[in-house]
Design a protein around this motif. Structure first.
Motif, PDB file in Angstrom:
ATOM      1  N   LYS A   1       0.805  -1.229   0.000  1.00 43.40           N
ATOM      2  CA  LYS A   1       0.000   0.000   0.000  1.00 43.40           C
ATOM      3  C   LYS A   1       0.834   1.273   0.000  1.00 43.40           C
ATOM      4  N   TYR A   2       0.174   2.355  -0.391  1.00 43.87           N
ATOM      5  CA  TYR A   2       0.714   3.708  -0.255  1.00 43.87           C
ATOM      6  C   TYR A   2       0.117   4.339   0.999  1.00 43.87           C
ATOM      7  N   GLY A   3       0.997   4.843   1.877  1.00 43.84           N
ATOM      8  CA  GLY A   3       0.481   5.498   3.078  1.00 43.84           C
ATOM      9  C   GLY A   3       1.070   6.865   3.316  1.00 43.84           C
TER      10      GLY A   3
ATOM     11  N   CYS B   1       5.816   5.312   7.306  1.00 48.92           N
ATOM     12  CA  CYS B   1       4.725   4.527   7.884  1.00 48.92           C
ATOM     13  C   CYS B   1       4.841   3.021   7.663  1.00 48.92           C
TER      14      CYS B   1
ATOM     15  N   VAL C   1       3.701   0.961   5.360  1.00 47.19           N
ATOM     16  CA  VAL C   1       2.659   0.132   4.718  1.00 47.19           C
ATOM     17  C   VAL C   1       3.124  -0.385   3.351  1.00 47.19           C
TER      18      VAL C   1
ATOM     19  N   PHE D   1      -5.256  -2.080   6.468  1.00 48.82           N
ATOM     20  CA  PHE D   1      -4.516  -1.374   5.422  1.00 48.82           C
ATOM     21  C   PHE D   1      -3.010  -1.449   5.632  1.00 48.82           C
TER      22      PHE D   1
ATOM     23  N   SER E   1      -0.210  -5.672   5.438  1.00 50.33           N
ATOM     24  CA  SER E   1       0.784  -6.285   4.544  1.00 50.33           C
ATOM     25  C   SER E   1       2.175  -5.850   4.972  1.00 50.33           C
TER      26      SER E   1
ATOM     27  N   ILE F   1       3.517   1.998  11.081  1.00 42.72           N
ATOM     28  CA  ILE F   1       2.403   2.612  11.817  1.00 42.72           C
ATOM     29  C   ILE F   1       1.126   1.800  11.608  1.00 42.72           C
TER      30      ILE F   1
ATOM     31  N   TYR G   1      -9.280  -2.196  -1.286  1.00 40.43           N
ATOM     32  CA  TYR G   1      -9.588  -0.843  -0.805  1.00 40.43           C
ATOM     33  C   TYR G   1      -9.731   0.055  -2.031  1.00 40.43           C
TER      34      TYR G   1
ATOM     35  N   GLN H   1      -8.013   2.471  -2.886  1.00 36.55           N
ATOM     36  CA  GLN H   1      -6.699   2.689  -3.502  1.00 36.55           C
ATOM     37  C   GLN H   1      -6.369   1.622  -4.545  1.00 36.55           C
TER      38      GLN H   1
ATOM     39  N   MET I   1      -4.998   5.487   7.891  1.00 31.79           N
ATOM     40  CA  MET I   1      -3.862   4.880   7.173  1.00 31.79           C
ATOM     41  C   MET I   1      -3.994   5.017   5.654  1.00 31.79           C
TER      42      MET I   1
ATOM     43  N   PRO J   1      -4.821   7.198   2.702  1.00 32.38           N
ATOM     44  CA  PRO J   1      -5.142   8.588   2.358  1.00 32.38           C
ATOM     45  C   PRO J   1      -6.438   8.633   1.542  1.00 32.38           C
TER      46      PRO J   1
ATOM     47  N   ARG K   1      -0.504  11.811   1.316  1.00 33.72           N
ATOM     48  CA  ARG K   1      -0.556  11.989   2.772  1.00 33.72           C
ATOM     49  C   ARG K   1      -0.545  13.474   3.130  1.00 33.72           C
TER      50      ARG K   1
ATOM     51  N   PHE L   1       3.801  11.943   8.432  1.00 33.75           N
ATOM     52  CA  PHE L   1       4.009  11.292   9.732  1.00 33.75           C
ATOM     53  C   PHE L   1       5.323  11.658  10.421  1.00 33.75           C
TER      54      PHE L   1
END
Lengths: 151, 724
Positions: free
Chosen positions: A35-37, A43, A45, A98, A101, A130, B222, B224, B350, B352, B435, B664
């Protein structure tokens, strides 16, 4: 053309070599478990393995992975990875899911290097990942449970 | 013993469910979006043989599909609501599948919100409790009738257990085998639901979540992750300050990037569209934009707080009054006074924010982890000139939300619609915020300032409580005044303060609701995030001023509030309250009711100089009947952890109107090394279930502040907490 191997499959990609590995994996190879976080390695992810080491793919340019071997959550098959996933399932670690992974990749990297991590080892290895749902207590328990299962 | 339900509202539900069910067939529902998803799990191929209402579908393959009307954002709706159906149906847990409901408030409205479909206020379980049990009971009754007819036996003699129907004659059949026959029968006018003594799934702590499997192997979907043929990803440049307007922009440098397809102006900024995120983001970052900031908001958080400190000197709108608090303060033996400040907070979910929108046969289709279907339908329809029902919504998981995805103005889903429209309305568009966009675009937990003055008599009993609250009104800004503002008091600003549980004979609570152009929104546990902090810190100070133990003192003042007392007593016992701790460690306690649930927490801190760590938190919760005890525990752990981030590190600040944090590294949140050991204890209860998503969040900040006071003598009244 940049060549990389992802989960055992070879890919030749005609992309800007500065493109972050994350977006190559997600949008050009189509593996969306990563994922992109945050985009700035804050973070976790986006955690994947590059040549066996856990990296933040959002801040790893494609050029740095050229000729390399990438493993994502979809390709996780190691003994440690399986044990981590099994413990995650037994303890129902996930909430929104989210970040998980990335958590699982980081936890697998930890157990691969250190089969019996202490709480301090877990803090050190996992504090870059996170979880806003704050599943941390279960993540800690699941890592210990997986370690015990592998011992 | 089964309880028959025959009331009229129930019949109404059945008729509605039956009418609606006819329009919801498996083929129609899966025919569109799911087929478009390249890696969508294959449909089981089974026909939906029995579909007695809008919430349950039984296939010839023996599958039981539960349609869940509430967003799964981590809080467990995809486990909790199916548990209710499976319980009454006597289904096997492993035959139960889950599907997110489409947008249709006529069938899937939140029963606590009238004709509105949406998720929030910790209402998912509470409002569905009866509805979903009835949905399961109806299907069960129809399967029984079908079996009775087939076997030529009395329906009363048929047993249902673990997805099997059986009769003493030796006849047996699975749900799947009976589904088609059952579908031929009329939907019953009345059904029985179980007596709680008969529950087998409800209350089972070993029941596993339905969304674990796909969330540990990367296959969970999701917003995304949505990929569609021709989909363009949009990244938006938002104004640098709230209220700034676009003066001019040059799309040239963005369009010069290979792969950038379009640059469009929208009311909230400028969007760059490309076939992939990275190209769109590079384009967005290269845009040359000129903003008119003459009317923009340019205050800093410090200045806002100073302004609030002047407001607190004057009376506000009265939220609660009993006796004469001022007179009682004047004659009190001791007065304890405290000013409390909490900053703006971003939700920082988490995932965006993002939203997919594409043309559909009769309008548009939104694909989203949707928390507020009715608002999104209205918002998107208004942008596109459609009727709300022409906006279909396909439900995905949300990478958490904490309230943000249920925006009062449907801000980001409407923005997606604006981009879709500006881009021509023919191409599928995915809006994806970075983000930084997510942190800086507003819709925060408002900054609040409180002043509490409380007086004690000579015996240490509180005789006066004067509490003044200052902060923006979420309800007014959301346009929900009619429902939530009474006599100038937004109940979202005073909840947890105006309804003080502690017995104080002279009580006065009032409120100032200054207007600011900073967009604000509900943030996990809303008003309780600040009221519980002020109330629970002051009560602790009163206990100290009275020379009393903080737990004993609260127990005494909570006379007549047995559920508060119950959780407080349980948490104190389990935490070993009163037992000695090593040097440098101390415990603090707080108890608070929100969303009709009761939570007490005992935090144990370790202090070294100005640094401290929360080592352990013991939580007790009374949320009525515990449907999924392990999900409740998870929500207590996580809800506490979310509140602990705000207690320890999170703060969003404005400097000359600009948001100072972006990601963050500077908007800090809780990390693994800050997470305490946590223990959760559930008070057994026969009451109907109440909320669990939010009630743990507001309790931790005062518990930690009180522990720090016990350890150091310092009474910290500003969040995040910093020792001097």
């Amino acid at each position: 053309m940049v060549e990389i191997r992802v989960n055992g499959r070879q890919h030749a990609l005609d992309l800007d070599p500065d493109t972050p590995l994350l977006w190559v994996i997600r949008e050009h190879i189509g593996l969306t478990g990563t994922k992109y976080g945050c985009g700035i390695a804050q973070c976790g992810v986006c955690t994947v393995f590059l040549n066996g080491a856990a990296v933040r793919s959002c801040s790893t340019p494609l050029s740095a992975a050229a000729g390399g071997s990438v493993l994502t959550i979809e390709g996780l098959e190691s003994r440690e990875g399986r044990a981590i996933q099994a413990a995650w399932a037994e303890l129902d670690v996930i909430q929104c899911g989210f970040c998980q992974s990335g958590q699982i990749m980081s936890a697998t990297a930890l157990l691969t290097q250190n089969p019996a991590p202490t709480d301090a080892d877990i803090d050190a290895a996992m504090s870059g990942n996170i979880c806003r749902c704050a599943t941390y207590a279960r993540i800690r328990s699941a890592i210990k449970q997986a370690a015990a299962a592998l011992a | 013993m089964r309880n028959q339900i025959t009331n009229l509202s129930r019949r109404g539900f059945l008729q509605q469910g039956l009418a609606a069910g006819a329009g919801l067939t498996l083929g129609a529902h899966l025919g569109g979006f799911s087929r478009l998803l390249e890696a969508a799990p294959a449909a089981d191929g089974a026909t939906a043989a029995l579909e007695p209402n809008a919430f349950v579908r039984i296939g010839t393959d023996d599958s039981v599909t539960v349609i869940v009307k509430h967003l799964e954002m981590g809080q467990g709706t995809y486990t909790g609501l199916p548990t209710l159906v499976a319980e009454e149906l006597d289904a096997r847990w492993d035959q139960v599948r889950v599907e997110g409901a489409p947008a249709d408030a006529s069938r899937y409205n939140n029963l606590f919100w009238g004709p509105t479909q949406g998720t929030g206020g910790s209402t998912s379980m509470a409002n569905s409790w009866q509805q979903m049990r009835e949905a399961g009971a109806v299907a069960r009754q129809m399967l029984i009738e079908a079996a009775a007819k087939r076997w030529q036996v009395d329906a009363q003699e048929i047993q249902v257990r673990d997805g099997q129907l059986s009769h003493a004659s030796g006849q047996r059949a699975s749900f799947g085998e009976l589904a088609e026959a059952a579908a031929e029968l009329p939907v019953p006018e009345s059904v029985f639901v179980k007596d709680p003594k008969e529950f087998r799934l409800i209350g089972d702590a070993t029941l596993r979540r339905k969304d674990t499997a796909d969330k540990i192997d990367g296959s969970a979907r999701y917003t995304q992750d949505v990929s569609l043929p021709g989909l363009l990803t949009a990244v938006v440049a938002h104004p640098p300050r709230f209220g700034a307007r676009l003066k001019s922009f040059d799309p040239g440098p963005a369009m010069a990037i290979k792969g950038v397809e379009k640059v469009v102006q929208i009311p909230s900024g400028v969007a760059v569209l490309a076939g992939d995120f990275w190209t769109a983001k590079r384009g967005r970052d290269r845009l040359r934009l000129e903003w008119d900031e003459s009317d923009a908001f340019k205050l800093s958080s410090d200045a806002i707080l100073e302004h609030y400190k002047t407001l607190v000197e004057a009376p506000g709108a009265v939220a609660a009054v009993q006796g004469d608090a001022e007179a009682a303060l004047a004659s009190a033996d001791k007065v304890v006074e405290g000013d409390f400040a909490v900053p703006f907070l971003a939700h920082a979910a988490m995932e965006p924010l993002n939203c997919v929108i594409l043309p559909d046969a009769d309008g548009v289709r939104v694909i989203n982890g949707e928390q507020s279907q009715t608002r999104t339908q209205a918002g998107v329809a208004a942008v596109l000139g459609l009727r709300p029902e022409q906006v279909r919504i396909d439900m995905l998981y949300a990478g958490s939300s904490f309230g943000r995805r249920g925006n009062p103005k449907a801000d980001f889903t409407s923005e997606a619609a604006e981009i879709f429209k500006a881009a021509g309305g023919k191409t599928a568009v995915k809006l994806q915020w970075t983000r930084e966009d997510d942190t800086r675009a507003g819709w925060y937990r408002p900054l609040f300032f409180h002043r509490v003055r409380a007086g004690l008599d000579a015996d240490g009993r509180p005789v006066a409580w004067h509490h003044r609250i200052v902060g923006q009104s979420i309800a007014v800004d959301a346009g929900m005044e009619a429902r939530m503002v009474v006599d100038g008091v937004d109940r979202l600003s005073v909840e947890g303060a105006a309804n003080l549980a502690y017995g104080v004979p002279n009580l006065y609570v009032d409120l100032h609701s200054p207007k600011l152009p900073v967009p604000i929104q509900w943030w996990r546990s809303v008003g309780h995030t600040h009221t519980a902090f002020a109330v629970e810190c002051i009560i602790d100070e009163l206990a100290a001023a009275a020379g009393r133990d903080p737990v004993d003192y609260r127990m005494e003042l909570l006379d007549g509030h047995p559920r508060h007392q119950g959780v407080l007593k349980l948490a104190a016992e389990k935490a070993g309250w009163g037992t000695p701790l090593p040097e440098g460690r101390a415990r603090g306690v707080a108890v608070h009711a929100s969303f009709n649930s009761y939570v007490a927490q005992v935090a144990e801190v370790r202090v070294r100089g100005k640094a401290f760590r929360v080592d352990r938190v013991v939580i007790a919760v009374d949320c009525g009947m515990a449907v999924n005890p392990d999900v409740i525990k998870a929500q207590m752990e996580g809800g506490m952890g979310y509140g602990l981030a705000a207690a320890l590190v999170s703060s969003l600040t404005l400097k000359d109107g600009r948001v100072e944090q972006s990601n963050f590294h500077d908007y800090q949140v809780l990390r693994m090394d800050q997470m305490p050991e946590v223990e959760v204890h559930i008070v057994p209860s026969a009451e109907a279930p109440t909320g669990v998503g939010e009630p743990a969040t507001p309790v931790i900040a005062p518990a930690v502040a009180n522990a720090l006071a016990a350890a150091t003598g310092q009474r910290l009244r500003t969040l995040p907490l910093k020792l001097a």
